[in-house]
Design an enzyme around this catalytic site. Structure first.
Site, PDB file in Angstrom:
ATOM      1  N   PHE A   8       6.719 -23.129  -7.865  1.00  0.00           N
ATOM      2  CA  PHE A   8       6.138 -22.506  -9.064  1.00  0.00           C
ATOM      3  C   PHE A   8       4.614 -22.547  -8.980  1.00  0.00           C
ATOM      4  CE2 PHE A   8       5.875 -22.283 -13.906  1.00  0.00           C
ATOM      5  CZ  PHE A   8       6.364 -20.982 -13.962  1.00  0.00           C
ATOM      6  N   ARG A  44       6.769 -30.607  -9.582  1.00  0.00           N
ATOM      7  CA  ARG A  44       6.039 -30.899 -10.816  1.00  0.00           C
ATOM      8  C   ARG A  44       6.822 -30.444 -12.052  1.00  0.00           C
ATOM      9  NH1 ARG A  44       1.373 -27.091  -8.747  1.00  0.00           N
ATOM     10  NH2 ARG A  44       3.267 -26.041  -8.088  1.00  0.00           N
ATOM     11  N   LYS A 100       4.634 -16.432   5.056  1.00  0.00           N
ATOM     12  CA  LYS A 100       4.402 -15.874   6.410  1.00  0.00           C
ATOM     13  C   LYS A 100       4.530 -16.919   7.501  1.00  0.00           C
ATOM     14  CE  LYS A 100       0.199 -16.565   4.392  1.00  0.00           C
ATOM     15  NZ  LYS A 100      -0.416 -16.237   3.155  1.00  0.00           N
ATOM     16  N   VAL A 127       3.426 -10.141   4.420  1.00  0.00           N
ATOM     17  CA  VAL A 127       2.292  -9.449   5.054  1.00  0.00           C
ATOM     18  C   VAL A 127       1.697  -8.469   4.050  1.00  0.00           C
ATOM     19  CG1 VAL A 127       1.534  -7.968   6.949  1.00  0.00           C
ATOM     20  CG2 VAL A 127       3.445  -9.540   7.300  1.00  0.00           C
ATOM     21  N   GLY A 129       0.466  -8.900   1.096  1.00  0.00           N
ATOM     22  CA  GLY A 129       0.681  -9.158  -0.333  1.00  0.00           C
ATOM     23  C   GLY A 129       1.477  -8.035  -0.976  1.00  0.00           C
ATOM     24  N   GLU A 185      -9.493 -21.144   0.414  1.00  0.00           N
ATOM     25  CA  GLU A 185      -9.041 -22.501   0.100  1.00  0.00           C
ATOM     26  C   GLU A 185     -10.204 -23.471   0.291  1.00  0.00           C
ATOM     27  OE1 GLU A 185      -5.831 -22.993  -0.743  1.00  0.00           O
ATOM     28  OE2 GLU A 185      -5.327 -20.898  -0.389  1.00  0.00           O
ATOM     29  N   ASP A 196      -4.002 -17.379   9.624  1.00  0.00           N
ATOM     30  CA  ASP A 196      -3.237 -16.603   8.647  1.00  0.00           C
ATOM     31  C   ASP A 196      -2.993 -15.174   9.173  1.00  0.00           C
ATOM     32  OD1 ASP A 196      -2.342 -16.184   5.708  1.00  0.00           O
ATOM     33  OD2 ASP A 196      -3.846 -14.621   5.980  1.00  0.00           O
ATOM     34  N   LYS A 200       0.612 -13.082  10.361  1.00  0.00           N
ATOM     35  CA  LYS A 200       0.979 -11.762   9.840  1.00  0.00           C
ATOM     36  C   LYS A 200       1.154 -10.742  10.966  1.00  0.00           C
ATOM     37  CE  LYS A 200      -1.247 -12.738   5.418  1.00  0.00           C
ATOM     38  NZ  LYS A 200      -2.525 -12.740   4.706  1.00  0.00           N
ATOM     39  N   GLY A 298      -2.949 -12.497  -4.086  1.00  0.00           N
ATOM     40  CA  GLY A 298      -3.063 -12.577  -5.542  1.00  0.00           C
ATOM     41  C   GLY A 298      -1.697 -12.670  -6.200  1.00  0.00           C
TER      42      GLY A 298
HETATM   43  N1  HSE Z   1      -5.386 -16.519   2.297  1.00  0.00           N
HETATM   44  C1  HSE Z   1      -4.772 -15.234   2.377  1.00  0.00           C
HETATM   45  C2  HSE Z   1      -5.879 -14.165   2.404  1.00  0.00           C
HETATM   46  C3  HSE Z   1      -3.838 -15.057   1.230  1.00  0.00           C
HETATM   47  O1  HSE Z   1      -7.045 -14.481   2.161  1.00  0.00           O
HETATM   48  O2  HSE Z   1      -5.579 -13.022   2.681  1.00  0.00           O
HETATM   49  C4  HSE Z   1      -2.755 -14.065   1.427  1.00  0.00           C
HETATM   50  O3  HSE Z   1      -1.921 -14.325   2.504  1.00  0.00           O
END
Ligand code: HSE
Length: 410
Positions: A8, A44, A100, A127, A129, A185, A196, A200, A298
Site C-alpha cells: 500500500f 504497516r 520491473k 515499463v 508507468g 529517491e 531502473d 525496463k 507517479g
Molecule cells: N524511478 C523511476 C523513474 C520511477 O524515475 O522513472 C518509475 O519506474
C-alpha cells in the site's frame, strides 16, 4: 469479483483510489457483476486511510481465499514479491504487477508458471508507468518483426538532463532539485546509474525479441559522468542528449542491448521529451517508427496501467492472454562494444599536432562551444565500434578521452 492488493505504497494506494473513483466504469468494463477490493496487504497499519478496514498483515489470508481471483503486486523489490507471486500463480490466481525488478529477473519463470496454471501474469505498469506499451507491442504491433526499441525509460534522469540542457545546471544541482521535488529517491543509485532503465529495457527486449534478457546481460551506464559541456557540444551540433535503453536486432538475429547516455537527433521525437516524461520508440518492419509518450511514473498514471491489467484479467478469467516469451539463449546477446555506431567524443590534446591527427583519423564533424578548455576538442565519428574507436584513440598518445557516447539515428 474480489481482488487483493499487496503493498500500500504510492502505486498500491493509487490502485485503491482509482478502483474507488472509477468503480462503476471499471466494473462494467470488467464484465463482472462486481469488482471489490477485499484485502490490502502491508506491514504497516493505515488508521487514517479510507481503506483501513481492508488492511491485513498475513499473506496466507489472500492465498487461501478462493474468492480472490486477481491479486495486484505493488510491493516492489524481488523478495518476498517473487515468492508471493509464485505461490499465487501456483494457486491458480492471476497476478498484475508494476514491479520491473521482478519481471526483469523472473519474468520467464513466472510467465511459464502462469501458462502451466492457465492464469494471467500481466505487467503493463512495469515499463513506462501509465504509457501503454506492453499491450501495443504484443497486440497492435504483433504483425511486425521489431528491429529496434529505444526508450527514455527513467523520468528522474530525464528531469536531470532536461535541467542541464535548458537551465545550464550542473548534474549535482539538478539531482538535488529532483530529490527536493520528490522525483529521485534519497538514494538515487537505481535511477542515476541506469539500473531502473536497464530493468525496463530487459522487459521490452524480452517481449520484442522473444527470449528472456537478464539485467546482467545489458551494458549499463548511467548519467553520473555526463558533463554540462557534453550537453552544450551536443546542442551546438543539433543534438539532444538522453539516457536511452536500446535493444536492436543486429547480424541477422542477434541482439545489441545497452543503457547509456546518447546523442539523439535534434529533430527527433525523443529529443523533445522533457522533464519526468518517458517515451518509447518502436521500429517495426511494417509500421516503421512509432513513439509512445506520457507519464512514466507517479501514483495515478501507474495505477491507470495496473487497473487496466486487472480489468483484462477479469475479462479473461478462464482463458490466458497471449503474453509470453521464451527461455534465455546463450549467444543471443552480443557485445555492444563490437557493434558500429557513430560516436560523440570529447577529449584533450596535448598540442595542435595531436589535434590534427585526431581530426584526420576520426573526426567526421567537429563540435564547438564557447570558452572550451585549452586543448579540448569534441567531434562526431563515422560508424565505428566502441572497441575499434578505443583502439584508434589509444594509438594517438597525446590525446586523453573525456567522454564518449553513441549517436542514434533517431
Ligand atoms: N524511478 C523511476 C523513474 C520511477 O524515475 O522513472 C518509475 O519506474
Amino acid at each position: 469479483m474480489n481482488i487483493a492488493i499487496m503493498g500500500f505504497g504510492v502505486v498500491g494506494s493509487g490502485v485503491a483510489e482509482l478502483m474507488t473513483k472509477n468503480h462503476a466504469g471499471i466494473t462494467e468494463k470488467s464484465m463482472q457483476p462486481s469488482m471489490e477490493i477485499k484485502y490490502i496487504l502491508d506491514l504497516r497499519d493505515f488508521p487514517d486511510s479510507p481503506f483501513c478496514d481492508k488492511i491485513i498483515h498475513d499473506f496466507s489470508t489472500i492465498l487461501e481465499d478462493d474468492s480472490i481471483a486477481v491479486v495486484v503486486e505493488t510491493m516492489g523489490g524481488l523478495h518476498p514479491a517473487y515468492e508471493f507471486v509464485s505461490d499465487l500463480l501456483q494457486a491458480g490466481k492471476s497476478v498484475v504487477t508494476s514491479n520491473k525488478e521482478l519481471v526483469a529477473a523472473k519474468g520467464y519463470e513466472l510467465l511459464t508458471l502462469a501458462q502451466e496454471k492457465n492464469v494471467n501474469f500481466l505487467f503493463e505498469a512495469s515499463v513506462g508507468g501509465g504509457i501503454p506499451i506492453i499491450r501495443p507491442i504484443t497486440q497492435c504491433l504483433a504483425a511486425n518483426e521489431i528491429d529496434e526499441i529505444a526508450g527514455i525509460l527513467n523520468g528522474t534522469t530525464n528531469f536531470i538532463l532536461t535541467k542541464m540542457i535548458t537551465e545550464n545546471m550542473e548534474m549535482g544541482e539538478a539531482l538535488a532539485m529532483a530529490q527536493h521535488l520528490g522525483y529521485a529517491e534519497k538514494d538515487p543509485t537505481a535511477d542515476v546509474d541506469g539500473i531502473d532503465a536497464c530493468r525496463k529495457i530487459c522487459i521490452l527486449a524480452s517481449l520484442c525479441f522473444g527470449k528472456h534478457i537478464y539485467p546482467d546481460q545489458v551494458r549499463t551506464e548511467g548519467i553520473r559522468d555526463v558533463q554540462l559541456r557534453d550537453v552544450s557540444y551536443a546542442a551546438n551540433g543539433g543534438y539532444g542528449m538522453k539516457l536511452l535503453g536500446v535493444a536492436r536486432r543486429v547480424e541477422g538475429n542477434k541482439l545489441c542491448i545497452f543503457v547509456a547516455p546518447c546523442l539523439v537527433q535534434g529533430h527527433s521525437q525523443l529529443a523533445s521529451v522533457d522533464d519526468v516524461f518517458n517515451a518509447i520508440l518502436v521500429r517495426g518492419d511494417a509500421i516503421g517508427d512509432v513513439v509512445f509518450y506520457g507519464r512514466g511514473a507517479g501514483k495515478l498514471p501507474t495505477a491507470s496501467a495496473v487497473v487496466a491489467d486487472v480489468i483484462d484479467c477479469a475479462k479473461h478469467i478462464a482463458k490466458r492472454k497471449l503474453l509470453d516469451w521464451g527461455a534465455p539463449e546463450d549467444g543471443f546477446v552480443i557485445d555492444c562494444a563490437e557493434v558500429p555506431y557513430p560516436f560523440f567524443v570529447r577529449g584533450v590534446c596535448d598540442c595542435e599536432k595531436t589535434a590534427e591527427t585526431v581530426r584526420g583519423a576520426l573526426a567526421k564533424q567537429e563540435l564547438h562551444i564557447e570558452n572550451a578548455p585549452e586543448g579540448e576538442i569534441a567531434f562526431l565519428t563515422g560508424e565505428i565500434s566502441e572497441n575499434a574507436l578505443r583502439a584508434a584513440l589509444a594509438e594517438i598518445p597525446g590525446f586523453s578521452t573525456g567522454s564518449m557516447m553513441r549517436v542514434t539515428a533517431y
